[in-house]
Design a protein around this motif. Structure first.
Motif, PDB file in Angstrom:
ATOM      1  N   LEU A   1      48.269  42.624  23.364  1.00  0.00           N
ATOM      2  CA  LEU A   1      47.794  43.829  24.054  1.00  0.00           C
ATOM      3  C   LEU A   1      47.984  43.636  25.545  1.00  0.00           C
ATOM      4  CD1 LEU A   1      44.399  44.568  22.228  1.00  0.00           C
ATOM      5  CD2 LEU A   1      46.521  45.891  22.055  1.00  0.00           C
ATOM      6  N   THR A   2      48.109  44.732  26.255  1.00  0.00           N
ATOM      7  CA  THR A   2      48.052  44.622  27.708  1.00  0.00           C
ATOM      8  C   THR A   2      46.596  44.392  28.115  1.00  0.00           C
ATOM      9  OG1 THR A   2      47.713  46.991  28.016  1.00  0.00           O
ATOM     10  CG2 THR A   2      50.006  46.182  28.085  1.00  0.00           C
ATOM     11  N   SER A   3      46.408  43.828  29.280  1.00  0.00           N
ATOM     12  CA  SER A   3      45.069  43.722  29.857  1.00  0.00           C
ATOM     13  C   SER A   3      45.255  43.667  31.364  1.00  0.00           C
ATOM     14  CB  SER A   3      44.362  42.459  29.358  1.00  0.00           C
ATOM     15  OG  SER A   3      43.091  42.334  29.972  1.00  0.00           O
ATOM     16  N   TYR A   4      44.304  44.284  32.072  1.00  0.00           N
ATOM     17  CA  TYR A   4      44.447  44.357  33.530  1.00  0.00           C
ATOM     18  C   TYR A   4      43.192  43.875  34.259  1.00  0.00           C
ATOM     19  CZ  TYR A   4      47.677  47.772  31.514  1.00  0.00           C
ATOM     20  OH  TYR A   4      48.620  48.398  30.723  1.00  0.00           O
ATOM     21  N   ASP A   5      42.247  43.304  33.492  1.00  0.00           N
ATOM     22  CA  ASP A   5      40.989  42.877  34.116  1.00  0.00           C
ATOM     23  C   ASP A   5      40.302  41.850  33.231  1.00  0.00           C
ATOM     24  OD1 ASP A   5      38.499  44.246  32.573  1.00  0.00           O
ATOM     25  OD2 ASP A   5      40.346  45.370  32.337  1.00  0.00           O
ATOM     26  N   MET A   6      39.326  41.137  33.826  1.00  0.00           N
ATOM     27  CA  MET A   6      38.700  40.037  33.098  1.00  0.00           C
ATOM     28  C   MET A   6      37.794  40.511  31.965  1.00  0.00           C
ATOM     29  SD  MET A   6      36.050  38.725  36.044  1.00  0.00           S
ATOM     30  CE  MET A   6      34.910  37.890  34.965  1.00  0.00           C
TER      31      MET A   6
ATOM     32  N   VAL B   1      49.790  41.028  31.190  1.00  0.00           N
ATOM     33  CA  VAL B   1      49.359  41.758  32.385  1.00  0.00           C
ATOM     34  C   VAL B   1      50.590  42.531  32.833  1.00  0.00           C
ATOM     35  CG1 VAL B   1      48.208  41.643  34.612  1.00  0.00           C
ATOM     36  CG2 VAL B   1      47.774  39.874  32.888  1.00  0.00           C
ATOM     37  N   GLY B   2      50.723  43.708  32.250  1.00  0.00           N
ATOM     38  CA  GLY B   2      51.949  44.486  32.387  1.00  0.00           C
ATOM     39  C   GLY B   2      52.018  45.208  33.724  1.00  0.00           C
ATOM     40  N   ASP B   3      53.260  45.526  34.104  1.00  0.00           N
ATOM     41  CA  ASP B   3      53.388  46.378  35.292  1.00  0.00           C
ATOM     42  C   ASP B   3      53.020  47.823  34.926  1.00  0.00           C
ATOM     43  OD1 ASP B   3      55.619  47.052  33.846  1.00  0.00           O
ATOM     44  OD2 ASP B   3      57.067  46.713  35.457  1.00  0.00           O
ATOM     45  N   SER B   4      52.664  48.046  33.644  1.00  0.00           N
ATOM     46  CA  SER B   4      52.049  49.324  33.262  1.00  0.00           C
ATOM     47  C   SER B   4      50.695  49.468  33.973  1.00  0.00           C
ATOM     48  CB  SER B   4      51.891  49.432  31.741  1.00  0.00           C
ATOM     49  OG  SER B   4      51.249  48.292  31.208  1.00  0.00           O
ATOM     50  N   ALA B   5      50.254  48.430  34.674  1.00  0.00           N
ATOM     51  CA  ALA B   5      49.121  48.569  35.605  1.00  0.00           C
ATOM     52  C   ALA B   5      49.411  49.684  36.605  1.00  0.00           C
ATOM     53  CB  ALA B   5      48.867  47.259  36.344  1.00  0.00           C
ATOM     54  N   GLY B   6      50.689  49.924  36.874  1.00  0.00           N
ATOM     55  CA  GLY B   6      51.052  51.027  37.774  1.00  0.00           C
ATOM     56  C   GLY B   6      50.430  52.336  37.316  1.00  0.00           C
ATOM     57  N   ASN B   7      50.541  52.615  35.994  1.00  0.00           N
ATOM     58  CA  ASN B   7      50.010  53.858  35.441  1.00  0.00           C
ATOM     59  C   ASN B   7      48.524  53.740  35.083  1.00  0.00           C
ATOM     60  OD1 ASN B   7      52.756  52.960  34.351  1.00  0.00           O
ATOM     61  ND2 ASN B   7      52.975  55.178  34.372  1.00  0.00           N
ATOM     62  N   ASN B   8      48.054  52.513  34.855  1.00  0.00           N
ATOM     63  CA  ASN B   8      46.709  52.332  34.303  1.00  0.00           C
ATOM     64  C   ASN B   8      45.671  51.840  35.298  1.00  0.00           C
ATOM     65  OD1 ASN B   8      46.808  52.826  31.281  1.00  0.00           O
ATOM     66  ND2 ASN B   8      48.661  51.626  31.642  1.00  0.00           N
ATOM     67  N   VAL B   9      46.142  51.331  36.428  1.00  0.00           N
ATOM     68  CA  VAL B   9      45.217  50.794  37.434  1.00  0.00           C
ATOM     69  C   VAL B   9      45.466  51.435  38.805  1.00  0.00           C
ATOM     70  CG1 VAL B   9      44.445  48.707  38.661  1.00  0.00           C
ATOM     71  CG2 VAL B   9      45.064  48.563  36.239  1.00  0.00           C
ATOM     72  N   PHE B  10      46.739  51.506  39.195  1.00  0.00           N
ATOM     73  CA  PHE B  10      47.047  51.844  40.585  1.00  0.00           C
ATOM     74  C   PHE B  10      47.359  53.321  40.833  1.00  0.00           C
ATOM     75  CE2 PHE B  10      48.267  47.277  40.178  1.00  0.00           C
ATOM     76  CZ  PHE B  10      47.240  46.775  40.963  1.00  0.00           C
ATOM     77  N   GLY B  11      47.437  54.113  39.762  1.00  0.00           N
ATOM     78  CA  GLY B  11      47.619  55.548  39.954  1.00  0.00           C
ATOM     79  C   GLY B  11      49.037  55.993  40.252  1.00  0.00           C
TER      80      GLY B  11
ATOM     81  N   VAL C   1      55.224  49.211  41.582  1.00  0.00           N
ATOM     82  CA  VAL C   1      54.334  48.046  41.436  1.00  0.00           C
ATOM     83  C   VAL C   1      54.960  46.813  42.090  1.00  0.00           C
ATOM     84  CG1 VAL C   1      53.221  46.512  39.761  1.00  0.00           C
ATOM     85  CG2 VAL C   1      53.368  48.967  39.301  1.00  0.00           C
ATOM     86  N   THR C   2      54.126  46.035  42.795  1.00  0.00           N
ATOM     87  CA  THR C   2      54.619  44.841  43.494  1.00  0.00           C
ATOM     88  C   THR C   2      53.994  43.571  42.909  1.00  0.00           C
ATOM     89  OG1 THR C   2      52.825  44.833  45.104  1.00  0.00           O
ATOM     90  CG2 THR C   2      54.771  46.153  45.661  1.00  0.00           C
ATOM     91  N   VAL C   3      54.579  42.444  43.276  1.00  0.00           N
ATOM     92  CA  VAL C   3      54.021  41.143  42.880  1.00  0.00           C
ATOM     93  C   VAL C   3      52.599  41.025  43.427  1.00  0.00           C
ATOM     94  CG1 VAL C   3      54.269  38.645  43.122  1.00  0.00           C
ATOM     95  CG2 VAL C   3      56.297  40.066  42.766  1.00  0.00           C
ATOM     96  N   ASP C   4      52.397  41.451  44.671  1.00  0.00           N
ATOM     97  CA  ASP C   4      51.062  41.335  45.268  1.00  0.00           C
ATOM     98  C   ASP C   4      50.039  42.223  44.556  1.00  0.00           C
ATOM     99  OD1 ASP C   4      51.786  39.395  47.088  1.00  0.00           O
ATOM    100  OD2 ASP C   4      52.372  40.843  48.622  1.00  0.00           O
ATOM    101  N   ASP C   5      50.497  43.330  43.965  1.00  0.00           N
ATOM    102  CA  ASP C   5      49.585  44.149  43.144  1.00  0.00           C
ATOM    103  C   ASP C   5      49.126  43.365  41.914  1.00  0.00           C
ATOM    104  OD1 ASP C   5      49.767  46.524  44.643  1.00  0.00           O
ATOM    105  OD2 ASP C   5      51.423  47.336  43.453  1.00  0.00           O
ATOM    106  N   LEU C   6      50.061  42.650  41.293  1.00  0.00           N
ATOM    107  CA  LEU C   6      49.787  42.058  39.976  1.00  0.00           C
ATOM    108  C   LEU C   6      49.122  40.684  40.041  1.00  0.00           C
ATOM    109  CD1 LEU C   6      52.938  43.087  37.885  1.00  0.00           C
ATOM    110  CD2 LEU C   6      50.720  44.214  38.033  1.00  0.00           C
ATOM    111  N   ILE C   7      49.298  39.980  41.149  1.00  0.00           N
ATOM    112  CA  ILE C   7      48.757  38.607  41.222  1.00  0.00           C
ATOM    113  C   ILE C   7      47.236  38.591  41.003  1.00  0.00           C
ATOM    114  CG2 ILE C   7      48.294  36.675  42.821  1.00  0.00           C
ATOM    115  CD1 ILE C   7      51.147  36.327  42.313  1.00  0.00           C
TER     116      ILE C   7
END
Ligand code: KIV
Length: 272
Positions: A27-32, A48-58, A65-71
């Motif tokens: 599964l994807t996960s974006y938080d602890m 920890v997918g770059d789908s964080a773009g759609n699911n976290v960062f708007g 999405v950048t490396v600094d976003d995902l670290i």
């Protein structure tokens, strides 16, 4: 691959699962918080997918999405798991120009987050990058078929691997990433029969994201099946929960209690 004796999922467990015909779950996960829940549920790997773009960062796509976003979010996920294998997604623009750039990005994820592996998109076009990262001792999950970072080039969310030439292209990409040393490969949005052919031919496990039941494992963006995603839900997603409704009802109940004075009670308050 659910197995209580596996204390920490490793790349060898992916290989064993394929050999033994045991399905791999991811599964994807974006938080602890969700990472800890999915880990306790026995999910084998968390991306920890770059789908964080759609699911976290708007964002509308994964492109910005950048490396600094995902670290930092990868660090949160990795800190919360005991058993699951954590994979950091290398975002668009962080590995394409050279294998030096790819290795630099992979090193950052491994040193700064606690992830156990990286994932990157592309078959033949990314083989050199995969080879270099693997040679440095970092496991790589490959990703072929529909590759969201190239959605503008692909003309939107278009099924890949259709027709004889589509299947040939998929097989060529799959062989290239296996040959380069990837420990597993995501097949996204390809017809089930094409995914079955790739799965039968490859020695490494195939992980389906909308590639049907014949792959060695399945990976879903968790917010899609949890009833949280408000945008387009792909056909391959089945609904398992309505978390949005639960939160909506809880938030309204809390606000009503605040308005009426029912919250906080003395039990929720401190004495002098
Ligand atoms: O970022 C992501 O969630 C992904 C999966 C859809 C494979 O790359």
């Amino acid at each position: 691959m659910a197995d209580d004796v596996v204390k920490r999922v490793r790349t060898r467990h992916f290989a064993n699962a394929k050999q033994q015909g045991i399905k791999i779950t991811g599964l994807t996960s974006y938080d602890m918080l969700t990472a800890a829940i999915f880990d306790r549920a026995g999910i084998d790997f968390l991306l920890v997918g770059d789908s964080a773009g759609n699911n976290v960062f708007g964002y509308d796509t994964t492109v910005p999405v950048t490396v600094d976003d995902l670290i930092p979010i990868t660090r949160g996920v990795a800190s919360a798991v005991k058993r699951a294998f954590v994979i950091a997604d290398m975002p668009f623009g962080s590995y394409e120009t050279s294998s030096d750039e790819a290795l630099h990005t992979a090193f950052r994820f491994m040193k700064e987050t606690g992830a156990h592996a990286v994932k990157l998109e592309g078959g033949v076009r990314s083989a050199e990058q995969i080879r270099r990262i693997v040679a440095a001792g970092i496991p790589v999950m490959a990703h072929i078929g529909f590759t969201p970072q190239s959605e503008h080039q692909l003309g939107g969310h278009v099924i890949q691997g259709r027709g004889d030439s589509g299947v040939e292209q998929l097989l060529t990409d799959a062989r290239a990433v296996e040959d380069a040393g990837a420990f597993a490969v995501v097949l996204e949005m390809v017809p089930s029969e094409a995914a079955a052919r790739v799965t039968a031919e490859l020695g490494i496990p195939t992980i389906s994201v909308g590639a049907g039941p014949h792959c060695d494992g399945q990976l879903n963006v968790w917010t899609d099946w949890a009833g949280l995603t408000t945008g387009r839900i792909p056909k391959f997603v089945k609904q398992y929960a309505n978390v949005a409704q639960v939160l909506d009802e809880a938030a309204k109940a809390w606000a009503a209690d605040v308005a009426s004075g029912a919250y906080p009670t003395p039990e929720n308050s401190y004495d002098g």
